[in-house]
Write a protein that holds these residues in place. Structure first.
Motif, short mmCIF file in Angstrom:
data_model
loop_
_atom_site.label_atom_id
_atom_site.label_comp_id
_atom_site.label_asym_id
_atom_site.label_seq_id
_atom_site.Cartn_x
_atom_site.Cartn_y
_atom_site.Cartn_z
N CYS A 71 0.81 -1.21 0.00
CA CYS A 71 0.00 0.00 0.00
C CYS A 71 0.85 1.27 0.00
CB CYS A 71 -0.89 -0.04 1.25
SG CYS A 71 -1.91 1.39 1.49
N CYS A 108 -1.06 7.48 -1.42
CA CYS A 108 -0.52 6.25 -1.99
C CYS A 108 -1.38 5.91 -3.19
CB CYS A 108 -0.54 5.12 -0.96
SG CYS A 108 -2.20 4.58 -0.51
N MET A 110 -3.53 3.75 -3.69
CA MET A 110 -4.90 3.36 -3.39
C MET A 110 -5.65 4.44 -2.62
SD MET A 110 -4.07 -0.51 -2.40
CE MET A 110 -2.37 -0.12 -2.09
N MET A 112 -5.15 5.38 0.46
CA MET A 112 -5.29 5.13 1.90
C MET A 112 -4.43 6.13 2.68
SD MET A 112 -7.28 2.46 2.50
CE MET A 112 -6.80 1.80 4.07
CU LIG Z 1 -2.31 2.46 -0.20
#
Ligand SMILES: [Cu+2]
Length: 122
Positions: A71, A108, A110, A112
């Motif tokens: 991640c 990041c 994604m 998050m």
């Molecule tokens: Cu991430």
């Protein structure tokens, strides 16, 4: 059995999201930038996650990634079209061009990990 796993997975996901929101708010700090800023990538948050920086000046952010999860392996400045790989346990410098006044998110891949640059005219 599989329903139990799905339910537990759902509960875990909710817990992680709740924890992440709580943590990211509590750790958000405003930092008045110099030319170079150190950012730790750890426990689901950038530290610091909110940066006040002067507009119109090139800036170097020095990311140090402590989180081994995939991640965290990339940081993306979507508004600026810039991304960088963050090697684990090393410091990776990311140089940004002079910014117009405004807000710029970095995440990041994604979304998050989340951080924000606020560029203001000196
Ligand atoms: Cu991430």
């Amino acid at each position: 059995m599989s329903e139990t796993i799905v339910t537990l997975g759902g509960i875990a996901a909710i817990a992680v999201i709740a924890w992440w929101f709580w943590l990211s708010k509590s750790k958000a700090e405003h930092v008045n930038a110099q030319q170079s800023i150190d950012i730790q990538v750890k426990d689901g948050v950038y530290q610091p996650a909110a940066l006040e920086v002067p507009a119109g000046q090139a800036l170097t952010l020095r990311f140090t990634r402590h989180d081994a999860t995939p991640c965290a392996e990339k940081v993306v400045f979507g508004d600026l079209g810039i991304s960088a790989d963050l090697p684990l346990g090393k410091t990776q410098s990311v140089t940004l061009p002079p910014l117009n006044p405004g807000q710029y998110e970095f995440t990041c891949q994604m979304g998050m990990y989340r951080g924000r640059l606020v560029a203001t005219q000196a």
